[in-house]
Design a protein around this motif. Structure first.
Motif, PDB file in Angstrom:
ATOM      1  N   SER A   7       0.566  -1.093   0.204  1.00  0.00           N
ATOM      2  CA  SER A   7       0.134  -0.129   0.079  1.00  0.00           C
ATOM      3  C   SER A   7       0.858   0.820  -0.280  1.00  0.00           C
ATOM      4  CB  SER A   7      -1.176   0.027   1.622  1.00  0.00           C
ATOM      5  OG  SER A   7      -1.387   1.079   1.533  1.00  0.00           O
ATOM      6  N   MET A   8       0.651   2.414  -1.430  1.00  0.00           N
ATOM      7  CA  MET A   8       1.323   3.391  -0.792  1.00  0.00           C
ATOM      8  C   MET A   8       0.980   4.694   0.170  1.00  0.00           C
ATOM      9  SD  MET A   8       2.869   3.739  -4.603  1.00  0.00           S
ATOM     10  CE  MET A   8       3.308   5.656  -4.841  1.00  0.00           C
ATOM     11  N   ASN A   9      -0.649   4.140   1.139  1.00  0.00           N
ATOM     12  CA  ASN A   9      -0.867   5.512   2.239  1.00  0.00           C
ATOM     13  C   ASN A   9      -1.466   4.174   3.433  1.00  0.00           C
ATOM     14  OD1 ASN A   9      -3.202   4.996   1.637  1.00  0.00           O
ATOM     15  ND2 ASN A   9      -2.790   5.514  -0.610  1.00  0.00           N
ATOM     16  N   ALA A  10      -1.831   4.717   4.170  1.00  0.00           N
ATOM     17  CA  ALA A  10      -2.268   4.268   5.422  1.00  0.00           C
ATOM     18  C   ALA A  10      -3.690   3.969   5.293  1.00  0.00           C
ATOM     19  CB  ALA A  10      -2.286   5.412   6.460  1.00  0.00           C
ATOM     20  N   GLN A  11      -3.975   4.850   4.306  1.00  0.00           N
ATOM     21  CA  GLN A  11      -5.619   4.936   4.049  1.00  0.00           C
ATOM     22  C   GLN A  11      -6.129   3.032   3.205  1.00  0.00           C
ATOM     23  OE1 GLN A  11      -5.949   7.127   6.198  1.00  0.00           O
ATOM     24  NE2 GLN A  11      -8.258   7.441   4.950  1.00  0.00           N
ATOM     25  N   LEU A  12      -5.212   3.146   2.575  1.00  0.00           N
ATOM     26  CA  LEU A  12      -5.134   1.538   1.491  1.00  0.00           C
ATOM     27  C   LEU A  12      -4.948  -0.028   2.246  1.00  0.00           C
ATOM     28  CD1 LEU A  12      -5.688   0.494  -1.071  1.00  0.00           C
ATOM     29  CD2 LEU A  12      -3.401   0.658  -1.719  1.00  0.00           C
ATOM     30  N   ALA A  13      -4.231   0.787   2.907  1.00  0.00           N
ATOM     31  CA  ALA A  13      -3.790  -0.024   4.028  1.00  0.00           C
ATOM     32  C   ALA A  13      -4.825  -0.115   5.426  1.00  0.00           C
ATOM     33  CB  ALA A  13      -2.283   0.526   5.110  1.00  0.00           C
ATOM     34  N   PHE A  14      -5.608   0.327   4.973  1.00  0.00           N
ATOM     35  CA  PHE A  14      -6.612  -0.026   6.746  1.00  0.00           C
ATOM     36  C   PHE A  14      -7.575  -0.724   5.974  1.00  0.00           C
ATOM     37  CE2 PHE A  14      -5.834   4.763   8.813  1.00  0.00           C
ATOM     38  CZ  PHE A  14      -4.580   3.651   9.708  1.00  0.00           C
ATOM     39  N   GLN A  15      -7.468  -0.806   5.037  1.00  0.00           N
ATOM     40  CA  GLN A  15      -8.347  -1.296   3.918  1.00  0.00           C
ATOM     41  C   GLN A  15      -8.110  -2.455   3.356  1.00  0.00           C
ATOM     42  OE1 GLN A  15     -11.366   0.305   2.458  1.00  0.00           O
ATOM     43  NE2 GLN A  15     -12.012  -1.888   2.321  1.00  0.00           N
ATOM     44  N   LEU A  23       4.705  -3.995   7.644  1.00  0.00           N
ATOM     45  CA  LEU A  23       5.818  -3.580   7.796  1.00  0.00           C
ATOM     46  C   LEU A  23       5.424  -1.613   7.046  1.00  0.00           C
ATOM     47  CD1 LEU A  23       8.755  -5.012   5.733  1.00  0.00           C
ATOM     48  CD2 LEU A  23       8.253  -5.588   8.103  1.00  0.00           C
ATOM     49  N   MET A  24       5.835  -0.625   8.150  1.00  0.00           N
ATOM     50  CA  MET A  24       5.274   0.230   8.629  1.00  0.00           C
ATOM     51  C   MET A  24       6.220   0.971   8.560  1.00  0.00           C
ATOM     52  SD  MET A  24       1.880   2.245   8.335  1.00  0.00           S
ATOM     53  CE  MET A  24       1.150   1.000   9.328  1.00  0.00           C
ATOM     54  N   ASP A  25       6.437   2.436   6.408  1.00  0.00           N
ATOM     55  CA  ASP A  25       7.175   3.520   6.814  1.00  0.00           C
ATOM     56  C   ASP A  25       6.017   4.740   7.861  1.00  0.00           C
ATOM     57  OD1 ASP A  25       8.867   5.488   5.723  1.00  0.00           O
ATOM     58  OD2 ASP A  25       7.712   5.701   3.619  1.00  0.00           O
ATOM     59  N   MET A  26       7.401   4.892   7.692  1.00  0.00           N
ATOM     60  CA  MET A  26       7.235   6.063   9.261  1.00  0.00           C
ATOM     61  C   MET A  26       6.745   8.199   8.877  1.00  0.00           C
ATOM     62  SD  MET A  26       6.144   3.982  11.790  1.00  0.00           S
ATOM     63  CE  MET A  26       6.367   4.498  13.609  1.00  0.00           C
ATOM     64  N   MET A  27       7.688   7.629   7.553  1.00  0.00           N
ATOM     65  CA  MET A  27       7.264   9.232   7.224  1.00  0.00           C
ATOM     66  C   MET A  27       6.548   9.447   6.165  1.00  0.00           C
ATOM     67  SD  MET A  27       8.854  10.957   8.622  1.00  0.00           S
ATOM     68  CE  MET A  27       9.810  10.636  10.787  1.00  0.00           C
ATOM     69  N   MET A  28       5.319   8.936   5.635  1.00  0.00           N
ATOM     70  CA  MET A  28       4.444   9.453   4.484  1.00  0.00           C
ATOM     71  C   MET A  28       3.605  10.724   4.628  1.00  0.00           C
ATOM     72  SD  MET A  28       2.839   5.649   4.376  1.00  0.00           S
ATOM     73  CE  MET A  28       2.077   4.910   5.994  1.00  0.00           C
ATOM     74  N   PRO A  29       3.729  10.804   2.903  1.00  0.00           N
ATOM     75  CA  PRO A  29       1.965  12.140   3.592  1.00  0.00           C
ATOM     76  C   PRO A  29       0.850  11.330   3.610  1.00  0.00           C
ATOM     77  CG  PRO A  29       3.122  11.590   1.295  1.00  0.00           C
ATOM     78  CD  PRO A  29       4.167  10.456   2.164  1.00  0.00           C
ATOM     79  N   GLU A  30       0.123  12.664   3.618  1.00  0.00           N
ATOM     80  CA  GLU A  30      -1.224  12.920   4.677  1.00  0.00           C
ATOM     81  C   GLU A  30      -0.881  12.081   6.384  1.00  0.00           C
ATOM     82  OE1 GLU A  30      -3.739  10.860   0.795  1.00  0.00           O
ATOM     83  OE2 GLU A  30      -1.956  12.324   0.142  1.00  0.00           O
ATOM     84  N   MET A  31      -1.294  10.979   5.510  1.00  0.00           N
ATOM     85  CA  MET A  31      -0.861  10.839   7.073  1.00  0.00           C
ATOM     86  C   MET A  31       0.154  10.006   7.431  1.00  0.00           C
ATOM     87  SD  MET A  31      -3.804   7.469   9.445  1.00  0.00           S
ATOM     88  CE  MET A  31      -4.756   8.449   8.755  1.00  0.00           C
ATOM     89  N   ASP A  32       1.291   9.629   8.485  1.00  0.00           N
ATOM     90  CA  ASP A  32       2.258   9.335   8.827  1.00  0.00           C
ATOM     91  C   ASP A  32       2.032   7.939   9.461  1.00  0.00           C
ATOM     92  OD1 ASP A  32       2.372  10.090  11.350  1.00  0.00           O
ATOM     93  OD2 ASP A  32       3.780  11.465  11.699  1.00  0.00           O
ATOM     94  N   GLY A  33       3.107   7.202  10.005  1.00  0.00           N
ATOM     95  CA  GLY A  33       3.292   5.898  10.032  1.00  0.00           C
ATOM     96  C   GLY A  33       2.897   5.537  11.726  1.00  0.00           C
ATOM     97  N   TYR A  34       3.291   6.724  12.377  1.00  0.00           N
ATOM     98  CA  TYR A  34       2.746   7.376  13.568  1.00  0.00           C
ATOM     99  C   TYR A  34       1.449   7.047  13.908  1.00  0.00           C
ATOM    100  CZ  TYR A  34       8.177   8.462  14.215  1.00  0.00           C
ATOM    101  OH  TYR A  34       9.134   8.096  13.849  1.00  0.00           O
TER     102      TYR A  34
END
Length: 121
Positions: free
Chosen positions: A33-41, A52-63
Motif C-alpha cells: 500500500s502506498m498510503n495508510a488509508q489503503l493499508a487499513f482497507q 512493515l510501516m514506513d513512518m515518513m509518509m505524506p498525508e497520514m504518517d506511520g506514527y
C-alpha cells in the motif's frame, strides 16, 4: 514460516518493489500500500500476519497509522515493524511508543529485517 502474509506500507514504489522481491524470495506473500488509508482497507479485507510501516509518509504518517491500527480491535494484535530513514535512538523509541514491536532503519539491512520478521511471527 511459509505463506505468511506481509503488508508493506510505503509511499515510495521503489522501496515496495525492493522489499517485495526480497520477501517473496524468502517465501512470504506480500501485499502493499502506498498510503495508510489503503493499508487499513487491506487489513480489513486480508489476513495479514505482519506489517512493515514506513513512518515518513505524506498525508497520514506511520506514527498515526500505527496508533489507529493499535486501537482497532480486529487488527490490533498484528505485529508492526517500523521502517524509517530516521535512525536516532529517540526515533526508535518514538516508533515503539506509537505501538510498533520493532524498528528497522533505511537503507534496509535485509538480514536485520528478516530476523525482525521471524522473531515476531
Amino acid at each position: 514460516m511459509m505463506n505468511k502474509k506481509v503488508l508493506i506500507v510505503d509511499d515510495d514504489p521503489r522501496n515496495i518493489f525492493a522489499l517485495k522481491l526480497t520477501l517473496k524470495s524468502r517465501g512470504y506473500q506480500v501485499e502493499s500500500s502506498m498510503n495508510a488509508q489503503l493499508a487499513f482497507q487491506i487489513l480489513k479485507d486480508s489476513e495479514i500476519d505482519i506489517i512493515l510501516m514506513d513512518m515518513m509518509m505524506p498525508e497520514m504518517d506511520g506514527y498515526e497509522a500505527v496508533k489507529i491500527i493499535r486501537n482497532t480491535p480486529a487488527v490490533s494484535r498484528i505485529p508492526i515493524i517500523a521502517v524509517t530513514a530516521q535512525a536516532m535512538p529517540e526515533d526508535r523509541q518514538k516508533c515503539l511508543d506509537a505501538g510498533a514491536q520493532d524498528y528497522v532503519s533505511k537503507p534496509i539491512d535485509v538480514d536485520q529485517l528478516i530476523t525482525a520478521i521471524e522473531k515476531l511471527l
